[in-house]
Design a protein around this motif. Structure first.
Motif, PDB file in Angstrom:
ATOM      1  N   VAL A 127      21.088  -0.122 -15.037  1.00 44.01           N
ATOM      2  CA  VAL A 127      20.827  -1.099 -16.108  1.00 44.01           C
ATOM      3  C   VAL A 127      21.376  -0.555 -17.429  1.00 44.01           C
ATOM      4  N   TRP A 128      21.116   0.729 -17.669  1.00 43.35           N
ATOM      5  CA  TRP A 128      21.578   1.356 -18.916  1.00 43.35           C
ATOM      6  C   TRP A 128      23.101   1.325 -19.023  1.00 43.35           C
ATOM      7  N   VAL A 129      23.802   1.663 -17.947  1.00 43.37           N
ATOM      8  CA  VAL A 129      25.270   1.660 -17.965  1.00 43.37           C
ATOM      9  C   VAL A 129      25.788   0.249 -18.273  1.00 43.37           C
ATOM     10  N   GLN A 130      25.190  -0.746 -17.645  1.00 41.62           N
ATOM     11  CA  GLN A 130      25.606  -2.134 -17.873  1.00 41.62           C
ATOM     12  C   GLN A 130      25.354  -2.552 -19.324  1.00 41.62           C
ATOM     13  N   GLU A 131      24.209  -2.151 -19.873  1.00 40.96           N
ATOM     14  CA  GLU A 131      23.896  -2.490 -21.262  1.00 40.96           C
ATOM     15  C   GLU A 131      24.860  -1.801 -22.232  1.00 40.96           C
ATOM     16  N   LEU A 132      25.207  -0.555 -21.928  1.00 41.84           N
ATOM     17  CA  LEU A 132      26.182   0.165 -22.759  1.00 41.84           C
ATOM     18  C   LEU A 132      27.512  -0.574 -22.777  1.00 41.84           C
ATOM     19  N   LEU A 133      27.927  -1.035 -21.611  1.00 42.48           N
ATOM     20  CA  LEU A 133      29.195  -1.764 -21.504  1.00 42.48           C
ATOM     21  C   LEU A 133      29.151  -3.022 -22.370  1.00 42.48           C
ATOM     22  N   GLU A 134      28.018  -3.725 -22.322  1.00 43.68           N
ATOM     23  CA  GLU A 134      27.866  -4.935 -23.134  1.00 43.68           C
ATOM     24  C   GLU A 134      27.929  -4.595 -24.629  1.00 43.68           C
ATOM     25  N   MET A 135      27.346  -3.447 -25.001  1.00 47.26           N
ATOM     26  CA  MET A 135      27.378  -3.019 -26.402  1.00 47.26           C
ATOM     27  C   MET A 135      28.812  -2.717 -26.832  1.00 47.26           C
ATOM     28  N   LEU A 136      29.557  -2.040 -25.951  1.00 45.93           N
ATOM     29  CA  LEU A 136      30.946  -1.701 -26.253  1.00 45.93           C
ATOM     30  C   LEU A 136      31.808  -2.957 -26.384  1.00 45.93           C
ATOM     31  N   ARG A 137      31.419  -4.014 -25.690  1.00 49.45           N
ATOM     32  CA  ARG A 137      32.154  -5.285 -25.789  1.00 49.45           C
ATOM     33  C   ARG A 137      31.702  -6.118 -26.977  1.00 49.45           C
ATOM     34  N   GLY A 138      30.731  -5.581 -27.739  1.00 49.21           N
ATOM     35  CA  GLY A 138      30.247  -6.294 -28.909  1.00 49.21           C
ATOM     36  C   GLY A 138      29.224  -7.370 -28.611  1.00 49.21           C
ATOM     37  N   GLN A 188      18.847  -4.472 -29.352  1.00 51.09           N
ATOM     38  CA  GLN A 188      18.752  -5.284 -28.129  1.00 51.09           C
ATOM     39  C   GLN A 188      18.771  -4.398 -26.883  1.00 51.09           C
ATOM     40  N   ILE A 189      19.644  -3.386 -26.898  1.00 54.02           N
ATOM     41  CA  ILE A 189      19.688  -2.458 -25.760  1.00 54.02           C
ATOM     42  C   ILE A 189      18.343  -1.772 -25.604  1.00 54.02           C
ATOM     43  N   GLN A 190      17.788  -1.301 -26.709  1.00 53.15           N
ATOM     44  CA  GLN A 190      16.509  -0.587 -26.624  1.00 53.15           C
ATOM     45  C   GLN A 190      15.433  -1.497 -26.035  1.00 53.15           C
ATOM     46  N   ARG A 191      15.374  -2.748 -26.483  1.00 56.78           N
ATOM     47  CA  ARG A 191      14.354  -3.669 -25.983  1.00 56.78           C
ATOM     48  C   ARG A 191      14.513  -3.902 -24.482  1.00 56.78           C
ATOM     49  N   ARG A 192      15.754  -4.098 -24.054  1.00 56.17           N
ATOM     50  CA  ARG A 192      16.007  -4.347 -22.629  1.00 56.17           C
ATOM     51  C   ARG A 192      15.695  -3.120 -21.776  1.00 56.17           C
ATOM     52  N   ILE A 193      16.066  -1.943 -22.286  1.00 55.22           N
ATOM     53  CA  ILE A 193      15.782  -0.701 -21.552  1.00 55.22           C
ATOM     54  C   ILE A 193      14.273  -0.479 -21.463  1.00 55.22           C
ATOM     55  N   GLU A 194      13.565  -0.756 -22.547  1.00 53.06           N
ATOM     56  CA  GLU A 194      12.100  -0.603 -22.539  1.00 53.06           C
ATOM     57  C   GLU A 194      11.466  -1.525 -21.497  1.00 53.06           C
ATOM     58  N   THR A 195      11.944  -2.772 -21.436  1.00 56.72           N
ATOM     59  CA  THR A 195      11.408  -3.735 -20.459  1.00 56.72           C
ATOM     60  C   THR A 195      11.687  -3.263 -19.035  1.00 56.72           C
ATOM     61  N   ALA A 196      12.949  -2.856 -18.781  1.00 55.35           N
ATOM     62  CA  ALA A 196      13.330  -2.414 -17.431  1.00 55.35           C
ATOM     63  C   ALA A 196      12.555  -1.162 -17.034  1.00 55.35           C
ATOM     64  N   ALA A 197      12.427  -0.202 -17.960  1.00 54.16           N
ATOM     65  CA  ALA A 197      11.722   1.056 -17.653  1.00 54.16           C
ATOM     66  C   ALA A 197      10.250   0.790 -17.348  1.00 54.16           C
ATOM     67  N   ALA A 198       9.633  -0.081 -18.125  1.00 53.69           N
ATOM     68  CA  ALA A 198       8.203  -0.381 -17.921  1.00 53.69           C
ATOM     69  C   ALA A 198       7.977  -0.961 -16.525  1.00 53.69           C
ATOM     70  N   ARG A 199       8.906  -1.800 -16.057  1.00 53.89           N
ATOM     71  CA  ARG A 199       8.742  -2.409 -14.725  1.00 53.89           C
ATOM     72  C   ARG A 199       9.117  -1.424 -13.618  1.00 53.89           C
ATOM     73  N   LEU A 200      10.275  -0.800 -13.785  1.00 55.23           N
ATOM     74  CA  LEU A 200      10.802   0.058 -12.690  1.00 55.23           C
ATOM     75  C   LEU A 200       9.999   1.341 -12.499  1.00 55.23           C
ATOM     76  N   LEU A 201       9.455   1.880 -13.588  1.00 57.77           N
ATOM     77  CA  LEU A 201       8.761   3.173 -13.493  1.00 57.77           C
ATOM     78  C   LEU A 201       7.237   3.019 -13.551  1.00 57.77           C
ATOM     79  N   ALA A 202       6.764   1.796 -13.362  1.00 54.79           N
ATOM     80  CA  ALA A 202       5.318   1.523 -13.471  1.00 54.79           C
ATOM     81  C   ALA A 202       4.485   2.377 -12.516  1.00 54.79           C
ATOM     82  N   ASP A 203       5.030   2.695 -11.321  1.00 55.05           N
ATOM     83  CA  ASP A 203       4.228   3.419 -10.317  1.00 55.05           C
ATOM     84  C   ASP A 203       4.470   4.930 -10.325  1.00 55.05           C
TER      85      ASP A 203
END
Length: 200
Positions: A165-176, A182-197
């Motif tokens: 997810v992080w690599v994909q978000e970085l790519l989107e950032m590089l493309r403007g 926005q990246i931080q918010r998305r990473i926070e959401t993904a981390a909270a779900r994926l690492l919940a257990d």
């Protein structure tokens, strides 16, 4: 002065080879930071590193091998930074976010290099250690030193998904298409779900 064939002779030679390899990788990274992968021409890298072209090819048989080495060097820098200043957040997800956003800031200081590295990961013709190393790093910081060998298959998959997810978000950032916030918010959401257990 000629070196004596003493027991330490081999280590001196190995150290000099290591330094030469490091010089080549740093030269390649410097070129990529100015003009992306296209600027990493083997002849130009050799000239900048002060080595013969044949020597460069002995260390790195192809340009993609050189790109992989530059990726490895960037991860080394990130790991050193984390060892010096480990994330102090309370939850596994927050610690993972800390590491990924630190990596984002580091890469964004050199956007051309970041673009070259991310594109090379997506188009890689050779096996890169990037995914496994980032997954291992996320497991270590989020699960209190958990290694890839000790982790369950599910834990590895979840940490690997967060890394992707992080690599994909970085790519989107590089493309403007994304801001840092926005990246931080998305990473926070993904981390909270994926690492919940993952235990704190």
């Amino acid at each position: 002065m000629e070196s004596h064939p003493a027991p330490g002779g081999h280590s001196v030679r190995t150290r000099s080879q290591h330094q030469r390899r490091k010089r080549i990788v740093q030269a390649a990274a410097a070129l990529a930071s100015r003009g992306g992968v296209e600027a990493m021409q083997m002849r130009t890298v050799a000239e900048r590193a002060g080595v013969a072209l044949g020597t460069l090819y002995r260390y790195f048989p192809s340009k993609m091998d050189l790109v992989v080495a530059v990726v490895g060097e960037e991860i080394d820098l990130l790991e050193s930074s984390i060892e010096r200043r480990p994330p102090g957040a309370a939850t596994p997800a927050s610690r993972a976010v800390d590491v990924l956003m630190r990596a984002t800031r580091g890469l964004m200081r050199e956007p051309e290099l970041a673009d070259a590295l991310i594109r090379s990961l997506i188009l890689a013709e050779v096996q890169t250690p990037f995914g496994d190393r980032m997954t291992g790093l996320l497991l270590r910081v989020s699960a209190d030193g958990l290694t890839l060998e000790e982790a369950t298959e599910e834990q590895i998959d979840l940490a690997g998904s967060l890394s992707s997810v992080w690599v994909q978000e970085l790519l989107e950032m590089l493309r403007g298409r994304r801001t840092y916030d926005q990246i931080q918010r998305r990473i926070e959401t993904a981390a909270a779900r994926l690492l919940a257990d993952i235990p704190s």
